[in-house]
Write a protein that holds these residues in place. Structure first.
Motif, PDB file in Angstrom:
ATOM      1  N   MET A 294     -19.421 115.468  -5.011  1.00 32.11           N
ATOM      2  CA  MET A 294     -19.671 116.541  -4.025  1.00 32.11           C
ATOM      3  C   MET A 294     -21.150 116.936  -4.063  1.00 32.11           C
ATOM      4  N   ASN A 295     -21.776 117.165  -2.899  1.00 30.23           N
ATOM      5  CA  ASN A 295     -23.224 117.386  -2.936  1.00 30.23           C
ATOM      6  C   ASN A 295     -23.591 118.775  -3.484  1.00 30.23           C
ATOM      7  N   ALA A 296     -24.868 118.888  -3.897  1.00 29.34           N
ATOM      8  CA  ALA A 296     -25.300 120.064  -4.660  1.00 29.34           C
ATOM      9  C   ALA A 296     -25.266 121.347  -3.850  1.00 29.34           C
ATOM     10  N   SER A 297     -25.222 121.255  -2.516  1.00 24.56           N
ATOM     11  CA  SER A 297     -25.171 122.517  -1.753  1.00 24.56           C
ATOM     12  C   SER A 297     -23.817 122.708  -1.071  1.00 24.56           C
ATOM     13  N   ALA A 298     -22.777 122.094  -1.658  1.00 21.66           N
ATOM     14  CA  ALA A 298     -21.417 122.280  -1.123  1.00 21.66           C
ATOM     15  C   ALA A 298     -21.054 123.765  -1.169  1.00 21.66           C
TER      16      ALA A 298
ATOM     17  N   ALA B 155     -15.876 126.784 -10.754  1.00 20.39           N
ATOM     18  CA  ALA B 155     -15.307 125.792  -9.828  1.00 20.39           C
ATOM     19  C   ALA B 155     -16.388 124.869  -9.275  1.00 20.39           C
ATOM     20  N   ALA B 156     -17.600 125.403  -9.070  1.00 21.70           N
ATOM     21  CA  ALA B 156     -18.686 124.553  -8.568  1.00 21.70           C
ATOM     22  C   ALA B 156     -19.003 123.453  -9.583  1.00 21.70           C
TER      23      ALA B 156
ATOM     24  N   GLU C  31     -18.603 119.481  -8.866  1.00 21.17           N
ATOM     25  CA  GLU C  31     -19.669 118.516  -9.138  1.00 21.17           C
ATOM     26  C   GLU C  31     -19.145 117.343  -9.979  1.00 21.17           C
ATOM     27  N   ALA C  32     -18.238 117.675 -10.913  1.00 23.30           N
ATOM     28  CA  ALA C  32     -17.696 116.634 -11.803  1.00 23.30           C
ATOM     29  C   ALA C  32     -16.494 115.925 -11.182  1.00 23.30           C
ATOM     30  N   GLY C  33     -16.106 116.319  -9.965  1.00 23.02           N
ATOM     31  CA  GLY C  33     -14.956 115.669  -9.313  1.00 23.02           C
ATOM     32  C   GLY C  33     -13.628 115.984  -9.972  1.00 23.02           C
TER      33      GLY C  33
END
Ligand code: KG4
Ligand code: ZN
Length: 334
Positions: A1-5, A312-313, A317-319
């Motif tokens: 998931m991209n860093a600004s999701a 959660a972010a 990031e870790a899927g």
């Protein structure tokens, strides 16, 4: 998931309904919490049935308000997270069902969060990063826990209260001495304004060689004192002495955990961490012991979905995603 999701987090584990929207790992776009305190006040404690009904009444409007505050629509969300443990089963189920419905209907990933694991992440909404290993003290109304964390998602409980949580004890003592509920902040105000003088109360398990806590004996000592002397006799110094006992025990155990686990950074979070008195004590103790101390701002100490969103972010990031079979789990140890 991209860093600004962008993600939406839900917390309904106990008596607060909280929704947060986060971009990336710390850009908080909304963080709204509705307290049910007044719905339960007349009953002298949280009534589980009422709590779930109230969560159900307010959760959809609250999600709408959070999106509005963030200036976003449902289609802008990249993930949805929910605290699915620990807490009241009926309350968790409301947040969990809504989170699953959002994940399914928007076709976005679902993230299951442990509310306790999330508390220390309140620090990351303002601090840059954790440098592991860490010892976390979590002092809340329902939990007093020491946690050893070696990496994101890698942690274990190393100490816990064997009976009352520190916050629960402070609230009960506040009530005994005629203070308004929830009493923690009133005890804190008295402790800041008064010196304990010659009053001294027990410091249970302080030197017992374990990392566990016990606060029920202190609560009983306060009750005996109140029964003997009345609730208003010297209330300021008496409650200052009470919070000094709580602080001494919390500090001694946290420093001992850091020493045993060879950790040089400690964090304090949870509702009682909003106490300015305790914060000052921890700052002095950490500085004396040469430890780095992380402390969230007071609004992120008490229960909130921002800390859930922050953890959660990291999951996103870790899927680390859950599926729609994610279960509500009342107990921490399950
Ligand atoms: O983490 P939290 O919001 O939720 C529960 O786990 O229940 O913690 C609530 C606890 C209560 O005991 C409350 O009296 C205490 O946190 N508290 C405070 C302050 N704000 C909340 N205690 C001392 N000083 C405060 N400012
Ligand atoms: Zn909590």
């Amino acid at each position: 998931m991209n860093a600004s999701a962008v993600g939406l987090a839900i917390d309904t584990t106990f008596d607060d309904t909280s929704i947060a929207i986060l971009r990336g790992k710390r850009e908080l776009l909304a963080n709204l919490t509705l307290s049910q305190f007044h719905d339960h006040e007349a009953f002298g404690g949280v009534v589980p049935e009422r709590a779930s009904r109230r969560h159900l009444e307010v959760i959809h409007p609250l999600i709408g308000s959070a999106l509005k505050e963030a200036g976003l629509g449902f289609g802008d969300l990249n993930w949805v997270a929910v605290s699915h443990k620990p807490g009241l089963l009926g309350s968790i189920l409301i947040g969990l069902s809504v989170a699953k419905a959002l994940a399914f209907s928007l076709d976005i990933p679902l993230i299951g969060i442990n509310h306790i694991e999330a508390h220390p992440y309140a620090n990351l909404l303002t601090e840059k990063e954790f440098s592991f290993p860490l010892v976390h003290l979590i002092v809340a109304g329902g939990h007093t826990l020491l946690i050893h964390q070696t990496a994101h998602f890698e942690w274990q409980v190393v100490g816990r209260s064997l009976d009352d949580a520190a916050g629960e004890c402070a609230d009960k003592v506040a009530r005994m001495f005629g203070l308004p509920m929830p009493g923690g902040k009133h005890v804190d105000a008295l402790a800041l304004a008064h010196d304990p003088g010659s009053y001294k109360f027990p410091r249970p398990l302080m030197n017992d060689g374990t990392l566990d806590f016990s606060f029920s004996g202190l609560k009983t000592a306060m009750k005996h004192f109140r029964d003997k002397h009345g609730e208003s006799a010297d209330r300021g110094p008496v409650l200052a002495a009470f919070l000094a006992s709580v602080g001494d025990v919390l500090i001694a155990k946290t420093l001992e955990a850091a020493r045993r686990l060879s950790v040089d950074t400690i964090t304090v979070s949870g509702g009682l961490a909003a106490s300015r008195y305790l914060r000052q004590r921890f700052e002095a103790a950490a500085s004396d012991a040469g430890l780095r101390l992380l402390y969230p701002p007071p609004q992120f100490c008490t229960d909130n979905a921002a800390m859930v969103a922050c953890l959660a972010a990291h999951y996103a990031e870790a899927g680390r995603f859950a599926d729609l079979s994610l279960r509500a789990t009342p107990n921490l140890s399950e």
